[in-house]
Design a protein around this motif. Structure first.
Motif, PDB file in Angstrom:
ATOM      1  N   MET A 232      32.995  18.741  40.967  1.00 14.13           N
ATOM      2  CA  MET A 232      33.814  19.910  40.720  1.00 14.13           C
ATOM      3  C   MET A 232      33.094  21.143  41.271  1.00 14.13           C
ATOM      4  N   PRO A 233      33.779  21.970  42.038  1.00 17.20           N
ATOM      5  CA  PRO A 233      33.145  23.179  42.577  1.00 17.20           C
ATOM      6  C   PRO A 233      32.708  24.114  41.458  1.00 17.20           C
ATOM      7  N   ARG A 234      31.643  24.841  41.734  1.00 13.90           N
ATOM      8  CA  ARG A 234      31.183  25.825  40.760  1.00 13.90           C
ATOM      9  C   ARG A 234      32.162  26.979  40.724  1.00 13.90           C
ATOM     10  N   GLN A 235      32.150  27.714  39.638  1.00 14.95           N
ATOM     11  CA  GLN A 235      33.142  28.748  39.433  1.00 14.95           C
ATOM     12  C   GLN A 235      32.492  30.112  39.276  1.00 14.95           C
ATOM     13  N   LEU A 236      33.164  31.122  39.802  1.00 13.37           N
ATOM     14  CA  LEU A 236      32.716  32.505  39.676  1.00 13.37           C
ATOM     15  C   LEU A 236      33.851  33.282  39.028  1.00 13.37           C
ATOM     16  N   ASN A 237      33.562  33.937  37.919  1.00 10.98           N
ATOM     17  CA  ASN A 237      34.586  34.716  37.212  1.00 10.98           C
ATOM     18  C   ASN A 237      34.308  36.199  37.419  1.00 10.98           C
ATOM     19  N   ILE A 238      35.292  36.912  37.922  1.00 11.07           N
ATOM     20  CA  ILE A 238      35.172  38.348  38.128  1.00 11.07           C
ATOM     21  C   ILE A 238      36.226  39.017  37.267  1.00 11.07           C
ATOM     22  N   ARG A 239      35.799  39.836  36.365  1.00 11.28           N
ATOM     23  CA  ARG A 239      36.725  40.483  35.429  1.00 11.28           C
ATOM     24  C   ARG A 239      36.925  41.934  35.847  1.00 11.28           C
ATOM     25  N   SER A 240      37.768  42.117  36.857  1.00 10.43           N
ATOM     26  CA  SER A 240      38.040  43.456  37.369  1.00 10.43           C
ATOM     27  C   SER A 240      39.457  43.489  37.915  1.00 10.43           C
ATOM     28  N   ASP A 241      40.271  44.380  37.352  1.00  6.82           N
ATOM     29  CA  ASP A 241      41.637  44.513  37.849  1.00  6.82           C
ATOM     30  C   ASP A 241      41.641  44.959  39.308  1.00  6.82           C
ATOM     31  N   GLU A 242      40.747  45.873  39.658  1.00  2.00           N
ATOM     32  CA  GLU A 242      40.681  46.361  41.039  1.00  2.00           C
ATOM     33  C   GLU A 242      40.325  45.231  42.002  1.00  2.00           C
ATOM     34  N   ALA A 243      39.331  44.416  41.656  1.00  2.00           N
ATOM     35  CA  ALA A 243      38.938  43.298  42.515  1.00  2.00           C
ATOM     36  C   ALA A 243      40.092  42.314  42.663  1.00  2.00           C
ATOM     37  N   PHE A 244      40.759  42.017  41.556  1.00  8.76           N
ATOM     38  CA  PHE A 244      41.879  41.084  41.601  1.00  8.76           C
ATOM     39  C   PHE A 244      42.992  41.593  42.504  1.00  8.76           C
ATOM     40  N   GLU A 245      43.392  42.838  42.318  1.00 11.02           N
ATOM     41  CA  GLU A 245      44.491  43.401  43.107  1.00 11.02           C
ATOM     42  C   GLU A 245      44.132  43.499  44.590  1.00 11.02           C
ATOM     43  N   THR A 246      42.896  43.885  44.877  1.00 11.81           N
ATOM     44  CA  THR A 246      42.469  43.984  46.273  1.00 11.81           C
ATOM     45  C   THR A 246      42.465  42.602  46.913  1.00 11.81           C
ATOM     46  N   ALA A 247      41.914  41.614  46.224  1.00 10.93           N
ATOM     47  CA  ALA A 247      41.887  40.247  46.752  1.00 10.93           C
ATOM     48  C   ALA A 247      43.301  39.715  46.934  1.00 10.93           C
ATOM     49  N   ARG A 248      44.170  39.996  45.983  1.00  8.74           N
ATOM     50  CA  ARG A 248      45.562  39.523  46.083  1.00  8.74           C
ATOM     51  C   ARG A 248      46.266  40.136  47.288  1.00  8.74           C
ATOM     52  N   ARG A 249      46.092  41.474  47.481  1.00  6.06           N
ATOM     53  CA  ARG A 249      46.730  42.141  48.624  1.00  6.06           C
ATOM     54  C   ARG A 249      46.222  41.573  49.952  1.00  6.06           C
ATOM     55  N   LEU A 250      44.913  41.410  50.064  1.00  6.42           N
ATOM     56  CA  LEU A 250      44.344  40.869  51.295  1.00  6.42           C
ATOM     57  C   LEU A 250      44.795  39.434  51.548  1.00  6.42           C
ATOM     58  N   ALA A 251      44.854  38.643  50.485  1.00  7.39           N
ATOM     59  CA  ALA A 251      45.306  37.254  50.621  1.00  7.39           C
ATOM     60  C   ALA A 251      46.741  37.205  51.123  1.00  7.39           C
ATOM     61  N   GLU A 252      47.575  38.035  50.550  1.00  5.93           N
ATOM     62  CA  GLU A 252      48.974  38.082  50.953  1.00  5.93           C
ATOM     63  C   GLU A 252      49.104  38.549  52.411  1.00  5.93           C
ATOM     64  N   ARG A 253      48.362  39.569  52.755  1.00  9.12           N
ATOM     65  CA  ARG A 253      48.407  40.136  54.100  1.00  9.12           C
ATOM     66  C   ARG A 253      47.974  39.126  55.162  1.00  9.12           C
ATOM     67  N   HIS A 254      46.951  38.331  54.856  1.00  8.27           N
ATOM     68  CA  HIS A 254      46.385  37.414  55.853  1.00  8.27           C
ATOM     69  C   HIS A 254      46.837  35.971  55.694  1.00  8.27           C
ATOM     70  N   GLY A 255      47.548  35.673  54.634  1.00  8.24           N
ATOM     71  CA  GLY A 255      47.991  34.303  54.408  1.00  8.24           C
ATOM     72  C   GLY A 255      46.862  33.405  53.920  1.00  8.24           C
ATOM     73  N   TRP A 256      45.890  33.976  53.219  1.00  2.20           N
ATOM     74  CA  TRP A 256      44.764  33.230  52.676  1.00  2.20           C
ATOM     75  C   TRP A 256      44.916  33.128  51.175  1.00  2.20           C
TER      76      TRP A 256
END
Length: 91
Positions: free
Chosen positions: A1-25
């Motif tokens: 099982m891959p190791r897990q990294l938990n980031i508890r930040s609304d800003e990080a989540f939203e930025t990652a989500r926007r970039l993922a959507e923009r690039h298809g990642w």
């Protein structure tokens, strides 16, 4: 099982989500790519000697502290997986 990294930040989540959507990642791909870029950039600065005298002094002091810590406790580790369950949540 891959190791897990938990980031508890609304800003990080939203930025990652926007970039993922923009690039298809996935958001994981966004985070991994960002971390790789930062690691490469910092590695290049260190390889090219782009550190200021203050940064070099700090680096030398931290490296010496690391050496002393390893000598004092060679079995010590920064691995803390035993503190988390299979789902990545704290035990």
């Amino acid at each position: 099982m891959p190791r897990q990294l938990n980031i508890r930040s609304d800003e990080a989540f939203e930025t990652a989500r926007r970039l993922a959507e923009r690039h298809g990642w996935t958001t994981t791909e966004v985070v991994v790519r960002a971390l790789r870029r930062m690691d490469e950039a910092e590695g290049q600065a260190l390889r090219h000697g782009d550190l200021s005298p203050r940064q070099k002094s700090l680096h030398d002091r931290l490296a010496e502290l690391g050496r002393k810590a390893r000598e004092a406790s060679p079995e010590a580790s920064s691995e803390h997986g035993d503190l988390y369950g299979e789902d990545g949540a704290p035990r």
